[in-house]
Scaffold this active site. Structure first.
Site, PDB file in Angstrom:
ATOM      1  CG  ASP A   7      -0.333   0.022   2.604  1.00  0.00           C
ATOM      2  OD1 ASP A   7      -0.742   0.598   3.623  1.00  0.00           O
ATOM      3  OD2 ASP A   7       1.073  -0.386   2.348  1.00  0.00           O
ATOM      4  CG  ASP A  63       4.122  -0.002   1.519  1.00  0.00           C
ATOM      5  OD1 ASP A  63       3.590   0.854   2.336  1.00  0.00           O
ATOM      6  OD2 ASP A  63       3.415  -1.104   1.790  1.00  0.00           O
ATOM      7  CG  ASN A 102       0.560   3.375   4.061  1.00  0.00           C
ATOM      8  OD1 ASN A 102       0.378   3.591   5.146  1.00  0.00           O
ATOM      9  ND2 ASN A 102       1.248   2.716   3.466  1.00  0.00           N
ATOM     10  CB  THR A 143       4.683  -4.187   2.924  1.00  0.00           C
ATOM     11  OG1 THR A 143       4.408  -3.708   1.789  1.00  0.00           O
ATOM     12  CG2 THR A 143       5.724  -4.956   3.068  1.00  0.00           C
ATOM     13  CG  PHE A 203      -2.226   1.138   9.503  1.00  0.00           C
ATOM     14  CD1 PHE A 203      -1.975   0.621   8.074  1.00  0.00           C
ATOM     15  CD2 PHE A 203      -3.116   1.957   9.675  1.00  0.00           C
ATOM     16  CE1 PHE A 203      -2.624   1.021   7.313  1.00  0.00           C
ATOM     17  CE2 PHE A 203      -3.873   2.210   8.845  1.00  0.00           C
ATOM     18  CZ  PHE A 203      -3.613   1.977   7.163  1.00  0.00           C
ATOM     19  CG  ASN A 204       0.382  -2.997   7.462  1.00  0.00           C
ATOM     20  OD1 ASN A 204      -0.155  -2.046   7.063  1.00  0.00           O
ATOM     21  ND2 ASN A 204       1.947  -3.401   7.044  1.00  0.00           N
ATOM     22  CD  GLN A 231       6.811   7.833  11.216  1.00  0.00           C
ATOM     23  OE1 GLN A 231       7.078   7.542  12.602  1.00  0.00           O
ATOM     24  NE2 GLN A 231       6.247   7.014  10.397  1.00  0.00           N
ATOM     25  CG  HIS A 244       7.077   0.194   9.798  1.00  0.00           C
ATOM     26  ND1 HIS A 244       7.142   0.029  11.194  1.00  0.00           N
ATOM     27  CD2 HIS A 244       6.617   1.702   9.730  1.00  0.00           C
ATOM     28  CE1 HIS A 244       6.919   1.183  11.881  1.00  0.00           C
ATOM     29  NE2 HIS A 244       6.429   2.123  10.984  1.00  0.00           N
ATOM     30  CG  ASP A 245       5.960  -1.574   4.531  1.00  0.00           C
ATOM     31  OD1 ASP A 245       5.289  -0.860   3.925  1.00  0.00           O
ATOM     32  OD2 ASP A 245       5.636  -2.148   5.697  1.00  0.00           O
TER      33      ASP A 245
HETATM   34  O1  RIB Z   1       2.539  -0.114  10.789  1.00  0.00           O
HETATM   35  C1  RIB Z   1       3.186   0.264   9.574  1.00  0.00           C
HETATM   36  C2  RIB Z   1       2.554  -0.392   8.447  1.00  0.00           C
HETATM   37  O2  RIB Z   1       1.635   0.366   8.295  1.00  0.00           O
HETATM   38  C3  RIB Z   1       3.659  -0.064   7.318  1.00  0.00           C
HETATM   39  O3  RIB Z   1       3.422  -1.214   6.450  1.00  0.00           O
HETATM   40  C4  RIB Z   1       2.986   1.254   6.631  1.00  0.00           C
HETATM   41  O4  RIB Z   1       3.532   1.417   5.104  1.00  0.00           O
HETATM   42  C5  RIB Z   1       1.571   1.166   6.711  1.00  0.00           C
HETATM   43  O5  RIB Z   1       1.259   0.215   5.844  1.00  0.00           O
HETATM   44 CA    CA Z   2       2.835  -0.727   4.052  1.00  0.00          CA
END
Ligand code: RIB
Ligand code: CA
Length: 311
Positions: free
Chosen positions: A11, A16, A40, A124, A165-166, A227, A239-240
């Site tokens: 996303d 990503d 996102n 991701t 979140f994901n 951030q 993260h990804d």
């Molecule tokens: O929580 C972080 C995740 O949520 C990452 O994959 C970021 O791109 C969002 O999708």
């Molecule tokens: Ca992501």
């Protein structure tokens, strides 16, 4: 040695996008396709972002548009982190690369069914596309080599005290995936919050001075700005790309096998949590390799090498 076939389900989303960059020219990964999901930002925006990144980097990888909303619950986006476009920061040329006409879920089911079990899925974003593919065609489940996903945490969440979140964005799809029996590597916030893309890292990568290096730096400069605004951090957690970094060099992560289930049945304070049985108290057979630590220096070296794969 044959390159490992991977499909990124994403996303974009700044992190990503870096994962696409990392996989795109890797000498050990064969990026055979990209499937896009809402998360996102809206599906239209995340699809456009995936196409822009592939076009900018010269990646001849097919991009398939998937699901624009979760299986059951209402959708949610993260403009506060990724901006109005979902990939604010860099400037792209007019987009000419087009998405494939086939729906991402059909691409996933057809491609996996035609495979010999050699494809690794790297989600991701919210797991809607993967969950829908498993429900549409359960016969793909034994044919998926492994799922290496960014999501969840065995400790703290980031959109609630309990949930990441994901997973929270489509906890029902996450339940389908985690209960499927497919081997899962869960790259959660526990390790991704240790790879903070400080300004010194951004400048290290920008100094490579190629298109890919400047794309990375332009994306991360925006990502760091939001951030700091939202979390007060000097560097955003990347993260990804920990997913593909692990596939490129598994020694970058320490993983621990745990039985993991998703809190998805009741919209309470822990909704969307990855309940990871760290101490084996349930007695249930572990279904997930959960990342519990990361070699930060090795991770940034993998990112630098990934950028240097582009001329
Ligand atoms: O929580 C972080 C995740 O949520 C990452 O994959 C970021 O791109 C969002 O999708
Ligand atoms: Ca992501």
């Amino acid at each position: 040695m044959d390159k490992r076939k991977v499909i990124l389900d994403c996303d974009p989303g700044h992190d990503d996008a870096v994962n696409i960059l990392l996989a795109g020219k890797s000498p050990v990964l064969d990026l055979i396709g990209i499937t896009v999901v809402a998360g996102n930002q809206t599906l239209e925006k995340t699809t456009r972002n995936a196409l822009n990144v592939c076009q900018y980097l010269g990646l001849d990888v097919p991009v398939y548009q998937g699901c624009g909303q979760p299986m059951i619950i209402e959708k949610r986006n993260s403009p506060e982190i990724h901006g109005e476009t979902g990939l604010d920061g860099p400037t792209f040329d007019p987009l000419t690369k087009e998405k494939e006409t086939k729906h991402a879920v059909n691409y996933l089911t057809e491609t996996i069914m035609a495979s010999d079990g050699e494809i690794t899925l790297v989600p991701t974003g919210p797991l809607t596309n993967i969950g829908m593919a498993m429900r549409m065609e359960p016969a793909i489940i034994p044919k998926i080599k492994e799922i290496v996903l960014m999501g969840g945490s065995y400790q703290l969440g980031n959109v609630s005290p309990a949930a990441e979140f994901n997973i929270l964005a489509d906890a029902d799809a996450a339940h389908v995936v985690f209960s499927s029996g497919v081997p899962i590597v869960m790259v959660g916030l526990d390790v991704t919050r240790k790879v903070l893309c400080y300004p010194s890292v951004v400048e290290r990568m920008r100094a490579i001075d190629t298109r890919a290096a400047h794309l990375f730096a332009d994306m991360m400069e925006f990502f760091n700005k939001t951030q700091k605004e939202v979390f007060g951090w000097e560097g955003g957690p990347l993260h990804d790309p920990v997913t593909c970094a692990y596939l490129i060099d598994p020694s970058v992560l320490e993983v621990k096998e745990m039985y993991t289930e998703i809190d998805h049945g009741f919209y309470g304070p822990s909704y969307g949590r990855t309940n990871c049985d760290y101490f084996g108290m349930s007695g249930k057979t572990p279904n997930t390799k959960v990342a519990v630590d990361i070699d930060v220096e090795k991770f940034w070296d993998i990112i630098e090498a990934g950028i240097r794969n582009y001329s």
